[in-house]
Design a protein around this motif. Sequence first.
Motif, short mmCIF file in Angstrom:
data_model
loop_
_atom_site.label_atom_id
_atom_site.label_comp_id
_atom_site.label_asym_id
_atom_site.label_seq_id
_atom_site.Cartn_x
_atom_site.Cartn_y
_atom_site.Cartn_z
N TYR A 28 21.61 -56.20 133.97
CA TYR A 28 20.19 -56.73 134.04
C TYR A 28 20.36 -57.13 132.25
CZ TYR A 28 19.26 -52.45 136.75
OH TYR A 28 18.74 -52.63 138.31
N ARG A 31 17.08 -59.46 132.05
CA ARG A 31 15.39 -58.82 132.10
C ARG A 31 15.37 -58.10 130.63
NH1 ARG A 31 15.76 -56.13 137.42
NH2 ARG A 31 18.23 -56.92 138.15
N LEU A 32 16.67 -57.23 130.60
CA LEU A 32 16.27 -56.90 129.03
C LEU A 32 15.91 -57.66 128.20
CD1 LEU A 32 18.74 -53.41 129.38
CD2 LEU A 32 16.07 -53.56 130.62
N ARG A 34 14.49 -60.76 128.08
CA ARG A 34 13.36 -60.55 127.96
C ARG A 34 11.91 -59.67 127.44
NH1 ARG A 34 12.58 -62.45 133.44
NH2 ARG A 34 11.57 -60.47 133.78
N THR A 35 12.45 -59.17 128.27
CA THR A 35 11.38 -58.27 127.92
C THR A 35 11.16 -57.46 126.57
OG1 THR A 35 11.45 -56.83 130.17
CG2 THR A 35 10.38 -55.71 128.06
N THR A 50 17.96 -54.94 122.88
CA THR A 50 18.66 -55.14 124.17
C THR A 50 20.49 -54.50 123.71
OG1 THR A 50 17.41 -57.09 124.49
CG2 THR A 50 19.97 -56.31 125.79
N ARG A 71 17.77 -47.38 136.78
CA ARG A 71 17.19 -48.57 136.42
C ARG A 71 15.88 -48.75 135.50
NH1 ARG A 71 12.96 -52.32 140.18
NH2 ARG A 71 12.01 -53.89 138.73
N TYR A 75 14.95 -48.98 131.19
CA TYR A 75 14.24 -49.42 130.81
C TYR A 75 13.25 -48.47 129.68
CZ TYR A 75 13.56 -54.19 133.41
OH TYR A 75 13.54 -54.91 133.57
N ALA A 102 10.20 -66.42 129.78
CA ALA A 102 9.26 -66.28 131.19
C ALA A 102 9.25 -67.57 131.81
CB ALA A 102 7.85 -65.83 131.09
N LEU A 140 5.72 -54.96 130.92
CA LEU A 140 6.54 -54.26 132.12
C LEU A 140 5.90 -54.97 133.92
CD1 LEU A 140 7.50 -51.22 131.02
CD2 LEU A 140 8.78 -52.51 131.76
N ASN A 144 7.63 -58.57 134.52
CA ASN A 144 9.07 -57.87 135.07
C ASN A 144 9.06 -56.99 136.71
OD1 ASN A 144 11.64 -57.33 133.66
ND2 ASN A 144 10.06 -57.07 131.76
#
Length: 192
Positions: A28, A31-32, A34-35, A50, A71, A75, A102, A140, A144
């Motif tokens: 994870y 993804r986390l 980047r978010t 993060t 998951r 988030y 991205a 999101l 994502n």
Amino acid sequence: MEAAEELELVRRMKKGERSAFDKLYEQYYDRLYRTACMITGNRADGEDVTQETFIKAYLNCDKLKKDEQFRYWLYRILNRTAWQIAKKNAKERPEERILELADTSTADSPAVKVLQDEQERAIAEAIRRLEYRQRTTVILYYFNGLGTKEIARVMECMEGTVKSRLFTARKNLRALLESEIEQEVMVCKAGI
């Protein structure tokens, strides 16, 4: 990672197995991160969010009631942590290119690359200017790939609220981008 494999790792992590947590972390992290960068608008805060998210998840994994919801729970922690850091750091930040995190396709020519870069910059700035809840919902959903039901779980709200935020965010993004285009046209006309 398959759902059954992830579920097994979550169960092992809850029993205190560090290697299971490490595998979930690897799964994870990107993804986390980047978010978090997109929500906070910069890499330093994104890294902090993060790391804090994973620390909280590890220390509080016993509070996860449904292992198959890991998951969304992760988030949700990220969302709350980003919100806390955003409130704490409400000062002006130097501009960073948050969309470079991205996935983007490579340009065929330097001119195409310049246009893509400018579009990314404009979109990133417009997203950054959205209200926090709208910004998080957009990130999101579009970056994502979460659906409205999934976002509702993460943000702890009704699915209708998520749809409303997406609608309003799209409208606001369109207005922000059109305003920027109008400003650029006025600058070009003034320079002629």
